[in-house]
Write a protein that holds these residues in place. Structure first.
Motif, mmCIF file in Angstrom:
data_model
loop_
_atom_site.group_PDB
_atom_site.id
_atom_site.type_symbol
_atom_site.label_atom_id
_atom_site.label_comp_id
_atom_site.label_asym_id
_atom_site.label_seq_id
_atom_site.Cartn_x
_atom_site.Cartn_y
_atom_site.Cartn_z
ATOM 1 N N ASN A 59 0.403 -1.071 0.366
ATOM 2 C CA ASN A 59 0.230 -0.147 0.072
ATOM 3 C C ASN A 59 0.749 1.458 -0.402
ATOM 4 O O ASN A 59 1.779 1.499 0.026
ATOM 5 N N ASN A 60 0.733 2.784 -0.941
ATOM 6 C CA ASN A 60 0.587 4.160 -0.317
ATOM 7 C C ASN A 60 1.983 3.734 -1.048
ATOM 8 O O ASN A 60 3.134 4.035 -1.030
ATOM 9 N N ALA A 61 2.464 3.424 -2.692
ATOM 10 C CA ALA A 61 2.911 3.521 -3.119
ATOM 11 C C ALA A 61 3.573 4.807 -3.770
ATOM 12 O O ALA A 61 2.880 5.739 -3.618
ATOM 13 N N PRO A 62 4.604 5.367 -4.053
ATOM 14 C CA PRO A 62 5.784 6.257 -3.917
ATOM 15 C C PRO A 62 4.435 7.468 -5.044
ATOM 16 O O PRO A 62 4.950 5.983 -6.606
ATOM 17 N N GLU A 63 4.493 8.420 -5.588
ATOM 18 C CA GLU A 63 3.791 9.096 -6.445
ATOM 19 C C GLU A 63 5.520 8.395 -7.436
ATOM 20 O O GLU A 63 6.451 8.671 -7.242
ATOM 21 N N GLY A 64 4.701 8.773 -8.611
ATOM 22 C CA GLY A 64 5.798 8.646 -10.129
ATOM 23 C C GLY A 64 5.638 6.799 -10.175
ATOM 24 O O GLY A 64 6.799 6.545 -11.119
ATOM 25 N N THR A 65 5.469 6.247 -9.633
ATOM 26 C CA THR A 65 5.649 4.760 -9.311
ATOM 27 C C THR A 65 5.226 3.762 -10.895
ATOM 28 O O THR A 65 4.153 4.033 -11.043
ATOM 29 N N LYS A 66 5.718 3.293 -11.413
ATOM 30 C CA LYS A 66 5.080 3.020 -12.538
ATOM 31 C C LYS A 66 5.450 1.316 -12.965
ATOM 32 O O LYS A 66 4.652 0.439 -13.790
ATOM 33 N N ALA A 67 5.616 0.858 -12.145
ATOM 34 C CA ALA A 67 5.372 -0.927 -11.662
ATOM 35 C C ALA A 67 6.039 -1.300 -10.422
ATOM 36 O O ALA A 67 6.801 -0.837 -10.621
ATOM 37 N N PHE A 68 6.094 -2.539 -10.429
ATOM 38 C CA PHE A 68 6.344 -3.419 -9.192
ATOM 39 C C PHE A 68 7.512 -3.981 -9.188
ATOM 40 O O PHE A 68 7.181 -5.200 -10.396
ATOM 41 N N ALA A 69 8.250 -4.575 -8.511
ATOM 42 C CA ALA A 69 9.192 -5.517 -8.540
ATOM 43 C C ALA A 69 9.389 -6.388 -7.469
ATOM 44 O O ALA A 69 9.233 -5.395 -6.070
ATOM 45 N N ILE A 91 5.519 -5.184 -12.825
ATOM 46 C CA ILE A 91 4.241 -5.760 -12.436
ATOM 47 C C ILE A 91 3.776 -4.614 -12.491
ATOM 48 O O ILE A 91 3.906 -3.878 -11.734
ATOM 49 N N PRO A 92 2.333 -4.634 -13.264
ATOM 50 C CA PRO A 92 1.781 -3.073 -13.116
ATOM 51 C C PRO A 92 1.286 -2.314 -11.557
ATOM 52 O O PRO A 92 1.455 -3.153 -11.309
ATOM 53 N N SER A 93 1.152 -0.952 -11.998
ATOM 54 C CA SER A 93 1.346 -0.355 -10.922
ATOM 55 C C SER A 93 0.336 -0.310 -10.327
ATOM 56 O O SER A 93 -0.090 0.439 -9.442
ATOM 57 N N ASP A 94 -0.942 -0.851 -11.422
ATOM 58 C CA ASP A 94 -2.393 -0.661 -11.040
ATOM 59 C C ASP A 94 -3.065 -2.497 -10.097
ATOM 60 O O ASP A 94 -3.859 -2.216 -9.176
ATOM 61 N N ALA A 113 3.089 -8.629 -15.044
ATOM 62 C CA ALA A 113 4.648 -9.765 -14.989
ATOM 63 C C ALA A 113 5.074 -10.235 -15.579
ATOM 64 O O ALA A 113 4.788 -11.180 -16.223
ATOM 65 N N THR A 114 6.341 -10.431 -15.259
ATOM 66 C CA THR A 114 6.931 -11.450 -15.576
ATOM 67 C C THR A 114 8.295 -11.976 -14.450
ATOM 68 O O THR A 114 8.982 -11.046 -13.712
ATOM 69 N N GLN A 115 8.289 -13.354 -14.543
ATOM 70 C CA GLN A 115 8.833 -13.841 -13.496
ATOM 71 C C GLN A 115 10.198 -14.776 -14.133
ATOM 72 O O GLN A 115 10.102 -15.543 -14.813
#
Length: 182
Positions: A59-69, A91-94, A113-115
C-alpha cells in the motif's frame, strides 16, 4: 561557500526520506521475524515443503511508480552471494496484491509481469531450503516501486535483475521471515 551548497542537498535528502516510510508490505502468510511455514519451504534439494509463494500486498506506493518488482532473497546462504528465491518484475502499477501460490513456472507471465529464474535454476518461486545444521536463515521479501517498466534481456542472471531493479527503485517495503532446517 561549500557549506551553502551542501545544506540544500542535505535538506532535500532529509525531506525525501522523511516522506518515505508510508509504503508498506503485508502478508497473510508471512510475518516480520516469524518462522516460515512448511507451505513456503522448497520441495527438493533435500527439503520437503509446499514450495508456495506467500500472499503479499502493498500500500501507499510513492508518486511516480510505473511498475513493481518483488524479490525474495536469503542473505545467509553459504554461497558468498546469498540466494535468490523469487524475482517477479514489471508488475503493473495498478496491482498491489500477489495471491498465495502465484509464483509457479506455469505462471512465468502473470498479471502482466514476468517471473525470472531463481537460484535453483527454475522460473518462479523457490522456497526456503537452508543446509541442515546451518542455523536460521533470513528470507527477505521486498517489493520495489519502480520509476519505469524495465527492459530486461530474455534470460537475465539474478545479478542483472537486481542491478536493474535497484537502479530504478523509488522506494521499497520488506518483510523478513526466518527458517531453519533441522
Amino acid at each position: 561557500m561549500k557549506l551553502r551548497s551542501i545544506v540544500p542537498s542535505v535538506l532535500m535528502a532529509t525531506s525525501v526520506s522523511a516522506m518515505a516510510g508510508d509504503f508498506t508490505l503485508t502478508s497473510t502468510d508471512i510475518a516480520q521475524g516469524k518462522t516460515l511455514s512448511s507451505d513456503h519451504v522448497y520441495q527438493g534439494f533435500g527439503c520437503t515443503g509446499g514450495n508456495l509463494s506467500p500472499q503479499l500486498s502493498w500500500n501507499n506506493a510513492p508518486e511516480g511508480t510505473k511498475a513493481f518488482a518483488v524479490l525474495a532473497y536469503d542473505p545467509d546462504a553459504p554461497t558468498g552471494s546469498g540466494w535468490w528465491h523469487w524475482q517477479i518484475v514489471n508488475i503493473p502499477s495498478d496491482v498491489n496484491t500477489l495471491p498465495k501460490g502465484i509464483g509457479t513456472s506455469e505462471n512465468q507471465h502473470v498479471l502482466g509481469a514476468t517471473q525470472y529464474s531463481n537460484d535453483y535454476g527454475e522460473i518462479g518461486f523457490g522456497g526456503a531450503c537452508p543446509p541442515k545444521g546451518h542455523g536460521p536463515h533470513r528470507y527477505q521479501f521486498t517489493v520495489h516501486a519502480l520509476s519505469k517498466v524495465l527492459d530486461l534481456p530474455e534470460n537475465p542472471t539474478s545479478a542483472i535483475v537486481g542491478y536493474m531493479v535497484n537502479g530504478h527503485t523509488i522506494d521499497t517495503a520488506s518483510i523478513e521471515a526466518i527458517y531453519e532446517a533441522k
